[in-house]
Design an enzyme around this catalytic site. Structure first.
Site, PDB file in Angstrom:
ATOM      1  N   ASP A 106       0.812  -1.225   0.000  1.00 48.52           N
ATOM      2  CA  ASP A 106       0.000   0.000   0.000  1.00 48.52           C
ATOM      3  C   ASP A 106       0.844   1.274   0.000  1.00 48.52           C
ATOM      4  O   ASP A 106       0.496   2.259   0.662  1.00 48.52           O
ATOM      5  CB  ASP A 106      -0.962   0.023   1.193  1.00 48.52           C
ATOM      6  N   GLY A 164       1.738   2.637  -3.091  1.00 51.00           N
ATOM      7  CA  GLY A 164       1.456   3.330  -4.345  1.00 51.00           C
ATOM      8  C   GLY A 164       2.085   2.701  -5.571  1.00 51.00           C
ATOM      9  O   GLY A 164       2.207   3.367  -6.611  1.00 51.00           O
ATOM     10  N   LYS A 211       1.741  -8.542 -13.571  1.00 51.66           N
ATOM     11  CA  LYS A 211       1.678  -8.708 -12.110  1.00 51.66           C
ATOM     12  C   LYS A 211       1.925 -10.185 -11.817  1.00 51.66           C
ATOM     13  O   LYS A 211       1.050 -11.026 -12.032  1.00 51.66           O
ATOM     14  CB  LYS A 211       0.301  -8.277 -11.609  1.00 51.66           C
ATOM     15  N   ASP A 263      -4.679  -5.214  -9.786  1.00 51.24           N
ATOM     16  CA  ASP A 263      -3.796  -4.049  -9.912  1.00 51.24           C
ATOM     17  C   ASP A 263      -3.384  -3.797 -11.363  1.00 51.24           C
ATOM     18  O   ASP A 263      -3.403  -2.656 -11.838  1.00 51.24           O
ATOM     19  CB  ASP A 263      -2.549  -4.253  -9.053  1.00 51.24           C
ATOM     20  N   PRO A 296       0.489  12.698  -6.731  1.00 50.13           N
ATOM     21  CA  PRO A 296      -0.478  13.386  -5.868  1.00 50.13           C
ATOM     22  C   PRO A 296      -1.433  12.414  -5.182  1.00 50.13           C
ATOM     23  O   PRO A 296      -1.936  11.477  -5.805  1.00 50.13           O
ATOM     24  CB  PRO A 296      -1.240  14.293  -6.845  1.00 50.13           C
ATOM     25  N   GLY A 338      -4.684  10.748  -3.883  1.00 54.19           N
ATOM     26  CA  GLY A 338      -6.026  10.723  -4.449  1.00 54.19           C
ATOM     27  C   GLY A 338      -6.088  10.542  -5.946  1.00 54.19           C
ATOM     28  O   GLY A 338      -7.184  10.493  -6.516  1.00 54.19           O
TER      29      GLY A 338
END
Length: 252
Positions: free
Chosen positions: A16, A18, A41, A54, A214, A216
């Site tokens: 987690d 990013g 992946k 992902d 950034p 979000g």
């Protein structure tokens, strides 16, 4: 046999942090540079049949193609998740062969790891003495086969990241695997003194902080929880513009 494709490895200091968004941004910048991009992946966990994983999400955002080596339903490390689902993970050699085949058809292959870089994505024979089979060892295999590799380390912005970055880079260095630089996977709109201090410290330590994604930007996607990828066209375009601004120089 090696190819002219570049294999980009997205490794993380932890889970987690990013990695998927970094993968999506890199893939988008490569696609906009006219490259044919595959996202691979090796071990997707925590996702059921028919749900986007992902790689699916990163491909949706970027326009690349998504591929998985294995999929397990439990949100655990790959070895534990596969055992609970009753199957054996593909070997590192199988992953390397699959990536090699993709590199023959695409200009770039982006390999996104699971969790931190030392998390195993394969396991040895039952009853054998434990040894690691992680993303770093997959990079080794591919390098030995003659593939061109670039490795990016994704880290969080807050407390703990200095230690995690140093440990991860040190581990990769012991295997003679260089890191191109660091990517901050989620950078707040109003960074605190802690975040700003961390970036300064990482730079002083000699690390290249290549991009700050950034917070979000992924609009709340979570593998295993999100069922539909239905962004408005304008939102997809905004994402790709941002990806080009962040990663364009890395693929030029």
């Amino acid at each position: 046999m090696s190819s002219s494709a570049v294999i980009y490895h997205i490794v993380g200091t932890d889970t987690d942090v990013g990695k998927t968004l970094a993968t999506a941004c890199l893939a988008s910048a490569l696609e906009q540079a006219g490259k044919r991009v595959a996202i691979y992946k090796p071990a997707q966990t925590g996702v059921g049949p028919g749900q986007p994983g992902d790689a699916d999400f990163a491909a949706y955002l970027s326009g690349a193609r998504a591929f998985e080596g294995s999929r397990a339903s439990r949100p655990l490390a790959p070895v534990a998740a596969a055992r609970l689902d009753g199957f054996t993970l593909p070997s590192l050699q199988k992953h390397a062969e699959r990536i090699g085949l993709l590199s023959a058809d695409y200009d770039a292959v982006i390999v996104e790891g699971s969790g931190g870089v030392t998390v195993d994505m394969a396991e040895g024979e039952p009853g054998s003495t434990y040894r690691p089979y992680n993303h770093a060892h997959l990079i080794e295999l591919l390098t030995q086969a003659g593939h061109r590799a670039k490795t990016f380390l994704v880290a969080r912005s807050g407390l703990g990241t200095l230690n995690h970055c140093q440990l991860t880079v040190s581990y990769l260095s012991q295997l003679n695997l260089p890191v191109e630089g660091l990517i901050i996977g989620s950078w707040p709109a109003q960074p605190s003194y802690i975040e700003e201090s961390n970036v300064c410290a990482l730079t002083e330590m000699g690390y290249r902080v290549l991009a700050r994604i950034p917070a979000g930007l992924g609009r709340g996607f979570s593998a295993g929880e999100s069922h539909d990828l239905l962004w408005p066209d304008a939102a997809l375009e905004d994402f790709r513009v941002t990806a080009q601004q962040l990663f364009g120089a890395l693929v030029a």
